[in-house]
Design a protein around this motif. Structure first.
Motif: not given
Length: 851
Positions: A510, A512, A605, A607, A612, A614, A841
């Protein structure tokens, strides 16, 4: 060859013979194909075959003078753009009473002429190539020889003239019977002499000046002969470039110095070429100096050169107008230009969008569009005649200073967090980190916290040089799961960053991002369908107690439930939506968060089985801007894309989606992907706070990559989920759509361990201008590793850059890349993955003011 018999007398056969056989006297055999009776003095007889007879030179009516022309030249390079021709002439005369038509051509005239150079002979031309020659008249034939590309030596070619008698009157017909077709030749000899010992050093001057500018250069005319050159004895054999080209000369010992001046004046931008040829008066040698003069578009000047705006007042429709920019054109040159404001969030506007000569530009800042402070943008002024010479004025919107907030951090219990900070400012930044973690007390109470880090990593107080990236891996000594948030003190510098939370098995991650200000009203999407779960994190960064109202809406904008949350000073509340509000299970929609007290920073968030995500909050009720873009849509070959659009305004929104796919060599073409349930993409009406979703079918063996844009006159937000089947679970990536397009931005790259991979995705969303983008790859410390300019991306074109694969020198390294967009309009994003991991990502651009 058959000959027409005219008559027979005294045992001699007289025949009409083609003039080409009469070039010289010769004896030949004639075969009578069909023996005929001929009339003799004594009666009829038969001529036997063959018969030998003698052909003698007949008298010609046509003649050329001279019939041989010799021309001389020095060595001329084949690259000479405009070689000078050598010329000569010959007089074609008619001594007979009958007019002739004639044709003139170059090359091999007939089988009896020996050609000394291969045909065709492109270096020889003749003028005219045809005409009429009156009885007892004459005409001049002009010859031109182009010696470019010939090595020293002697070359021979011919001009062939064919004259045909013309019968124009009955009386002339009897004369014509005595006239025949004639063939004449002019021998042309080109003598290319050995190179002379007279030369310019250098022999080419490359000069550049803007419109109305002046450039100069010097070349030395030298000779290896024994006698010194006298500039006063040098004769100008012809120079080109009238109007902008001039030269001077002076004696410089045994040589002559030639100074050249090129004056742009009002010349249009472009390349101009001049040649100066000189010849010493007592010498037959010639030297040539070539001058290449590039005139560039005149640069406009803009005052002030850097613009800072105080733009920290929030509220719907509140717009702060800065001091104007003054655009000054160069004296004597009228300048047309296009002006555009570039920024993330489209908070920066400039008007007028185009103008000529001197003008004032008004820059407008909309604080409702600024995602974080300080916000960086650019006013780009592009001359219409030379857009690559754009003048750019950095614009910096000031807001709340001194700190950033990472509103969610989790570490331990199988998860590992890494904090990444980027100093995109021109100045060094002093950074101080303050960590807070929940303690299980009421209203999300927290304690201060000092997490473990790798040896030698400082988290309390440190300095980031301009452009430096700091990567701080966190560790928890007791292995317990810790949830909290981080306050990042940055002083007056522009520091951006994010926190990455990766699971121990490497299959979940994740990201953020840093937030620069609290949002009085914001919205995040939620998705509790198909096994996905959404959590909402609310952080109060104030030293006073805080509170928030949370309203959950379904996909149509209908309210599911409204709840209120109280938070302690610096407190944090994390709750799973499907447990707190069971009615949201199996549904999707939006979560509205309204700040009641304190300083509220919300984060979503999501999932799912594949990853996952953010989700950064979007501000409600933004002013209309009309366009969002994403540089990646993937479909087919195991991929499919899900696009979710949120109406963040209080009025109905009308949305239209446009897709384009890669067309090869960077181009793209219009695309209409097949969508689940044949979902519409034109003029879709979306209720206030409602959401809309389209999903590609993922059909086909081949993967189609492209980009998309969302056109809407209301305030909307958009997200894409790219889904790809993996060995165990699907791999998913969520990308936020870009709103605004800065001229300068950066994204990190990671090719460390030889297994990590970083890919940048760029789309040029300009409809009429190619994009020119320069990449500056830097280490984590900001050291320049490599500079690379991408091939031009066509209008509405597409480019993908795999850092490790395309640039071997950047393998097994970690750093970041600065993007400098010189022309075009770029929307960008990035993806980072590791070999053997399903995690992909997303990377997002970070605006930068660093030069």
């Amino acid at each position: 060859m058959s000959l027409s018999t005219t008559f027979v007398s005294n045992s001699a056969v007289t025949a009409v013979v083609p003039r080409s056989l009469l070039a010289s006297a010769r004896v030949t055999q004639v075969t009578v194909v069909n023996p005929i009776d001929v009339q003799c003095a004594a009666g009829t007889s038969t001529v036997s075959s063959p018969v030998r007879f003698e052909v003698t030179q007949a008298e010609s009516n046509l003649s050329v003078n001279p019939s041989r022309i010799t021309l001389r030249s020095g060595v001329v390079p084949l690259t000479d753009n405009a070689p000078q021709a050598l010329t000569g002439s010959s007089m074609l005369s008619n001594r007979g009473p009958v007019a002739y038509s004639f044709t003139a051509s170059t090359g091999n005239p007939n089988i009896f002429v020996q050609q000394l150079v291969p045909a065709p002979v492109s270096w020889l031309t003749v003028t005219p190539t045809s005409g009429r020659l009156e009885a007892f008249g004459s005409t001049r034939l002009d010859l031109s020889v182009y010696p470019a590309g010939f090595r020293p030596g002697t070359y021979t070619s011919y001009v062939t003239i064919v004259g045909v008698p013309i019968a124009v009157t009955p009386a002339a017909r009897s004369e014509r019977s005595a006239a025949t077709t004639e063939v004449l030749t002019i021998e042309v000899v080109l003598v290319v002499e050995e190179p002379t010992d007279l030369e310019f050093v250098p022999d080419t001057l490359n000069l550049t000046a803007p419109q109305n500018g002046v450039a100069s250069g010097t070349s030395i005319l030298t000779s290896t002969g024994t006698a010194a050159l006298d500039c006063d004895q040098i004769q100008d054999e012809g120079s080109s470039g009238t109007g902008w080209f001039s030269y001077t000369r002076r004696n410089a010992g045994a040589s002559c110095e030639v100074g050249v001046t090129a004056t742009a004046g009002t010349l249009s931008p472009g390349l101009y070429v001049a040649r100066l040829k000189v010849r010493p008066s007592l010498d037959g040698r010639v030297a040539t100096l070539t001058v290449n003069f590039t005139v560039t578009a005149a640069d406009a000047t803009i005052t002030p050169s850097v613009l800072t705006i105080t733009c920290d007042t929030l509220g719907e429709g509140n717009r702060i107008i800065s001091q104007p920019l003054r655009v000054n054109s160069p004296v004597g040159a009228e300048l047309g230009f296009a002006a555009i404001g570039s920024s993330f969030g489209s908070w920066l506007e400039v008007s007028p969008g185009s103008a000529r000569t001197t003008a004032n530009l008004e820059v407008t800042c909309d604080p409702n569009q600024i995602p974080s402070y300080p916000a960086l943008g650019t006013v780009r002024l592009s001359p219409t005649i030379s857009p690559e010479r754009a003048v750019r004025i950095p614009v910096r919107a000031e807001g709340p200073r001194g700190r950033r907030v990472l509103p969610y951090l989790v570490d331990g219990g199988g998860d590992a967090s890494t904090l990444v900070l980027v100093n995109s400012d021109r100045n060094a930044a002093t950074v101080q980190l303050s960590f807070y973690r929940t303690n299980g007390g009421p209203e999300g109470a927290v304690d201060t916290w000092t997490p473990g880090t790798a040896a030698g990593v400082n988290t309390s107080n440190f300095t980031l040089a301009p452009g430096e990236v700091s990567r701080i891996p966190l560790t928890v000594s007791n292995g317990q799961r810790t949830t909290g948030w981080v306050e990042v003190g940055v002083g007056q510098a522009d520091v951006n960053g994010w926190v990455s939370v990766r699971s121990a098995d490497g299959r979940r991650e994740t990201l953020t991002g840093l937030l620069a200000q609290n949002l009085p009203e914001s919205v995040v999407p939620f998705d509790n369908r198909n096994g996905s779960t959404t959590s909402l994190v609310i952080t109060n960064a104030s030293a006073d107690p805080g509170g928030a109202q949370v309203r959950v809406r379904d996909a149509q904008g209908n309210v599911i439930r409204t709840v209120s949350r109280s938070l302690a000073a610096r407190g944090q509340d994390v709750f799973r939506l499907s447990e707190e509000i069971p009615e949201s299970a199996g549904r999707m929609g939006v979560i509205e968060v309204a700040q009641l007290a304190g300083q509220i920073y919300p984060t979503g968030l999501i999932r799912s089985a594949g990853g996952d995500f953010g989700v950064a909050p979007q501000r409600l009720n933004r002013a209309a801007k009309g366009r969002r873009t994403t540089p990646l849509v993937a479909d087919g070959g195991g991929f499919w894309t899900e696009i979710t659009i949120l109406n963040t305004s209080s009025t109905q929104a009308v949305i239209t989606l446009r897709f384009r796919r890669s067309g090869g060599t960077g181009s793209s073409e219009a695309w209409r992907p097949e969508l689940v349930d044949d979902a519409g993409i034109e003029q879709i009406r979306l209720n206030p706070r409602g959401s809309y979703r389209v999903i590609t079918q993922g059909a086909g063996q081949e993967t189609t990559f492209g980009w998309a844009e969302l056109i809407c006159q209301q305030s909307v937000a958009a997200f894409s989920r790219i889904i790809q089947p993996a060995e165990q679970t699907n791999a998913e990536t969520m990308l936020g759509w870009n709103h605004g397009n800065p001229d300068r931005f950066l994204m990190p790259f990671d090719t460390s361990l030889g297994t990590n991979r970083t890919t940048y995705l760029l789309s040029n969303i300009s409809a009429d201008q190619p994009a020119t983008v320069e990449l500056l790859f830097r280490s984590r410390q900001g050291t320049l590793l490599r500079r690379h300019t991408l091939p031009p991306i066509p209008p509405q074109g597409y480019s993908s850059i795999d850092v490790g694969a395309q640039f071997e020198s950047l393998g097994q390294r970690e750093g970041y890349t600065e993007f400098d967009v010189k022309t075009g309009v770029i929307t960008a994003s990035g993806l980072r993955s590791g070999t053997g991991s399903a995690v992909v990502t997303p990377l997002w651009p970070v605006s930068t003011a660093r030069e």
